[in-house]
Design a protein around this motif. Sequence first.
Motif, PDB file in Angstrom:
ATOM      1  N   THR A   1       0.838  -1.191   0.000  1.00 10.71           N
ATOM      2  CA  THR A   1       0.000   0.000   0.000  1.00 10.71           C
ATOM      3  C   THR A   1       0.875   1.244   0.000  1.00 10.71           C
ATOM      4  O   THR A   1       1.947   1.264   0.613  1.00 10.71           O
ATOM      5  N   VAL A   2       0.413   2.272  -0.703  1.00 11.64           N
ATOM      6  CA  VAL A   2       1.051   3.594  -0.699  1.00 11.64           C
ATOM      7  C   VAL A   2      -0.059   4.617  -0.526  1.00 11.64           C
ATOM      8  O   VAL A   2      -1.045   4.598  -1.271  1.00 11.64           O
ATOM      9  N   ASP A   3       0.077   5.477   0.472  1.00 12.62           N
ATOM     10  CA  ASP A   3      -0.945   6.480   0.787  1.00 12.62           C
ATOM     11  C   ASP A   3      -2.308   5.823   1.014  1.00 12.62           C
ATOM     12  O   ASP A   3      -3.357   6.370   0.641  1.00 12.62           O
ATOM     13  N   GLY A   4      -2.270   4.618   1.612  1.00 13.90           N
ATOM     14  CA  GLY A   4      -3.513   3.934   1.941  1.00 13.90           C
ATOM     15  C   GLY A   4      -4.155   3.186   0.789  1.00 13.90           C
ATOM     16  O   GLY A   4      -5.216   2.594   0.961  1.00 13.90           O
ATOM     17  N   ARG A   5      -3.534   3.192  -0.383  1.00 14.21           N
ATOM     18  CA  ARG A   5      -4.115   2.523  -1.547  1.00 14.21           C
ATOM     19  C   ARG A   5      -3.274   1.305  -1.932  1.00 14.21           C
ATOM     20  O   ARG A   5      -2.039   1.352  -1.902  1.00 14.21           O
ATOM     21  N   MET A   6      -3.978   0.225  -2.280  1.00 18.17           N
ATOM     22  CA  MET A   6      -3.287  -0.984  -2.676  1.00 18.17           C
ATOM     23  C   MET A   6      -2.593  -0.784  -4.024  1.00 18.17           C
ATOM     24  O   MET A   6      -3.148  -0.171  -4.942  1.00 18.17           O
ATOM     25  N   ILE A   7      -1.376  -1.310  -4.123  1.00 22.80           N
ATOM     26  CA  ILE A   7      -0.556  -1.159  -5.331  1.00 22.80           C
ATOM     27  C   ILE A   7      -0.406  -2.510  -6.017  1.00 22.80           C
ATOM     28  O   ILE A   7      -0.075  -3.517  -5.379  1.00 22.80           O
ATOM     29  N   GLU A   8      -0.666  -2.520  -7.332  1.00 19.80           N
ATOM     30  CA  GLU A   8      -0.482  -3.715  -8.142  1.00 19.80           C
ATOM     31  C   GLU A   8       0.522  -3.427  -9.243  1.00 19.80           C
ATOM     32  O   GLU A   8       1.013  -2.300  -9.390  1.00 19.80           O
ATOM     33  N   ASN A   9       0.796  -4.471 -10.040  1.00 19.33           N
ATOM     34  CA  ASN A   9       1.761  -4.308 -11.130  1.00 19.33           C
ATOM     35  C   ASN A   9       1.390  -3.161 -12.072  1.00 19.33           C
ATOM     36  O   ASN A   9       2.254  -2.443 -12.570  1.00 19.33           O
ATOM     37  N   LEU A  10       0.103  -2.994 -12.341  1.00 18.37           N
ATOM     38  CA  LEU A  10      -0.314  -1.946 -13.279  1.00 18.37           C
ATOM     39  C   LEU A  10       0.050  -0.559 -12.755  1.00 18.37           C
ATOM     40  O   LEU A  10       0.406   0.339 -13.526  1.00 18.37           O
ATOM     41  N   HIS A  11      -0.018  -0.362 -11.431  1.00 15.05           N
ATOM     42  CA  HIS A  11       0.370   0.924 -10.862  1.00 15.05           C
ATOM     43  C   HIS A  11       1.875   1.142 -10.992  1.00 15.05           C
ATOM     44  O   HIS A  11       2.323   2.266 -11.220  1.00 15.05           O
ATOM     45  N   VAL A  12       2.622   0.066 -10.857  1.00 13.25           N
ATOM     46  CA  VAL A  12       4.077   0.161 -11.004  1.00 13.25           C
ATOM     47  C   VAL A  12       4.433   0.485 -12.448  1.00 13.25           C
ATOM     48  O   VAL A  12       5.318   1.315 -12.716  1.00 13.25           O
ATOM     49  N   ASP A  13       3.750  -0.147 -13.378  1.00 13.88           N
ATOM     50  CA  ASP A  13       3.996   0.151 -14.798  1.00 13.88           C
ATOM     51  C   ASP A  13       3.710   1.616 -15.097  1.00 13.88           C
ATOM     52  O   ASP A  13       4.482   2.287 -15.806  1.00 13.88           O
ATOM     53  N   ASN A  14       2.603   2.120 -14.582  1.00 11.42           N
ATOM     54  CA  ASN A  14       2.270   3.532 -14.786  1.00 11.42           C
ATOM     55  C   ASN A  14       3.311   4.443 -14.155  1.00 11.42           C
ATOM     56  O   ASN A  14       3.701   5.469 -14.738  1.00 11.42           O
ATOM     57  N   ALA A  15       3.779   4.067 -12.958  1.00 14.19           N
ATOM     58  CA  ALA A  15       4.794   4.877 -12.273  1.00 14.19           C
ATOM     59  C   ALA A  15       6.088   4.923 -13.085  1.00 14.19           C
ATOM     60  O   ALA A  15       6.723   5.982 -13.193  1.00 14.19           O
ATOM     61  N   ARG A  16       6.471   3.799 -13.648  1.00 18.57           N
ATOM     62  CA  ARG A  16       7.701   3.770 -14.467  1.00 18.57           C
ATOM     63  C   ARG A  16       7.540   4.610 -15.736  1.00 18.57           C
ATOM     64  O   ARG A  16       8.477   5.262 -16.193  1.00 18.57           O
ATOM     65  N   ARG A  17       6.333   4.592 -16.303  1.00 20.29           N
ATOM     66  CA  ARG A  17       6.080   5.416 -17.488  1.00 20.29           C
ATOM     67  C   ARG A  17       6.194   6.901 -17.147  1.00 20.29           C
ATOM     68  O   ARG A  17       6.781   7.686 -17.894  1.00 20.29           O
ATOM     69  N   VAL A  18       5.652   7.285 -15.996  1.00 22.42           N
ATOM     70  CA  VAL A  18       5.733   8.688 -15.548  1.00 22.42           C
ATOM     71  C   VAL A  18       7.184   9.108 -15.369  1.00 22.42           C
ATOM     72  O   VAL A  18       7.600  10.190 -15.821  1.00 22.42           O
ATOM     73  N   LEU A  19       7.987   8.272 -14.737  1.00 20.75           N
ATOM     74  CA  LEU A  19       9.386   8.628 -14.480  1.00 20.75           C
ATOM     75  C   LEU A  19      10.183   8.670 -15.784  1.00 20.75           C
ATOM     76  O   LEU A  19      11.081   9.506 -15.946  1.00 20.75           O
ATOM     77  N   ALA A  20       9.868   7.786 -16.716  1.00 18.45           N
ATOM     78  CA  ALA A  20      10.567   7.800 -18.003  1.00 18.45           C
ATOM     79  C   ALA A  20      10.263   9.093 -18.759  1.00 18.45           C
ATOM     80  O   ALA A  20      11.169   9.704 -19.359  1.00 18.45           O
ATOM     81  N   LEU A  21       9.006   9.548 -18.721  1.00 15.18           N
ATOM     82  CA  LEU A  21       8.657  10.797 -19.387  1.00 15.18           C
ATOM     83  C   LEU A  21       9.328  11.979 -18.685  1.00 15.18           C
ATOM     84  O   LEU A  21       9.857  12.890 -19.341  1.00 15.18           O
ATOM     85  N   ALA A  22       9.328  11.964 -17.358  1.00 13.79           N
ATOM     86  CA  ALA A  22       9.966  13.057 -16.619  1.00 13.79           C
ATOM     87  C   ALA A  22      11.454  13.150 -16.949  1.00 13.79           C
ATOM     88  O   ALA A  22      11.994  14.248 -17.140  1.00 13.79           O
ATOM     89  N   GLU A  23      12.106  12.005 -17.056  1.00 14.89           N
ATOM     90  CA  GLU A  23      13.538  11.997 -17.396  1.00 14.89           C
ATOM     91  C   GLU A  23      13.755  12.519 -18.803  1.00 14.89           C
ATOM     92  O   GLU A  23      14.679  13.284 -19.068  1.00 14.89           O
ATOM     93  N   ALA A  24      12.889  12.110 -19.735  1.00 13.67           N
ATOM     94  CA  ALA A  24      13.031  12.553 -21.122  1.00 13.67           C
ATOM     95  C   ALA A  24      12.824  14.053 -21.256  1.00 13.67           C
ATOM     96  O   ALA A  24      13.515  14.729 -22.018  1.00 13.67           O
ATOM     97  N   VAL A  25      11.864  14.581 -20.507  1.00 16.27           N
ATOM     98  CA  VAL A  25      11.580  16.027 -20.565  1.00 16.27           C
ATOM     99  C   VAL A  25      12.749  16.833 -20.031  1.00 16.27           C
ATOM    100  O   VAL A  25      13.072  17.914 -20.540  1.00 16.27           O
ATOM    101  N   GLN A  26      13.407  16.322 -19.009  1.00 17.04           N
ATOM    102  CA  GLN A  26      14.513  17.046 -18.372  1.00 17.04           C
ATOM    103  C   GLN A  26      15.831  16.931 -19.129  1.00 17.04           C
ATOM    104  O   GLN A  26      16.732  17.750 -18.940  1.00 17.04           O
ATOM    105  N   SER A  27      15.931  15.947 -20.018  1.00 15.58           N
ATOM    106  CA  SER A  27      17.214  15.716 -20.706  1.00 15.58           C
ATOM    107  C   SER A  27      17.404  16.669 -21.873  1.00 15.58           C
ATOM    108  O   SER A  27      16.467  17.322 -22.325  1.00 15.58           O
TER     109      SER A  27
END
Length: 283
Positions: A257-283
């Motif tokens: 759980t994160v912030d009281g919400r259950m986390i599954e693989n799909l949430h992790v995939d979305n989180a990785r997509r967000v971080l990849a976009l953030a890295e690309a924008v900053q580069s």
Amino acid sequence: MTTPRRSVLYMPGANERALEKAKTIPADALILDLEDAVAPDAKEAARERVCAAVGSYGSREVTIRVNGLDTEWHDADLRAAASAGPAAVVVPKVDSAAQVHNIERALELGGAPGHTKIWAMLETPVALLRAAEIAAASERLTVLVMGTNDLAKELHAEFVPGRGPLLGGLSLCLLAARATGKVILDGVYNDVKDLDGFEAECEQGRQYGFDGKTLIHPAQVEPCNRIFAPSAAEIDRSRRIIDAFEEAKAAGRGVVTVDGRMIENLHVDNARRVLALAEAVQS
């Protein structure tokens, strides 16, 4: 590496000053336009100017929008674009997989390098009904671009806040893009003085799942870049989701759980997509 396409700005191919100014505009990508922005008697000169300018924008993604398949300029535009080797050729009013195959064949015959992709504009009812087959027609086709002005005209739809009359068609194209692994760009916002309305439409497009938005004025670039980029809060939450998931996996725990919400693989995939976009924008 994720390629950010938050803001994709049309620049008129007949306007030399505009093409020069584009070098200083922080859009993620440019569409050097030979179609709507160019008068018939200026088409050939614009073609030469745009093809010569392709390599002038550093590492930015630069594309050429050719004239439509049913016009007298289309074939010559494709040949010239193939030789110039932009990041992509943007083709208006693509209505079928067969048309995609013909565009791909023309680029190959014209000697286009492998990095020159096809961006297909979906602007008609028949294109929307065939969006999935168009998107799946070629690996060289990497991006779908919504042509919302022409679509509204074809539908006899009114332009209203919230775009209710267009949302069914936009959703069809988003489904097609995600089903085939393509990028999809939202259509333009016509009132360049209405930045509040523009930001609201960017927010809507992002919520629906668009990767970015096509633009018609430099003033639209900054808000578009900001809205389609991950916020600091999203980045922080994404990092916490990934860290919590990895810690739980290492400890053999099945529930996270994160912030009281259950986390599954799909949430992790979305989180990785967000971080990849953030890295690309900053580069």
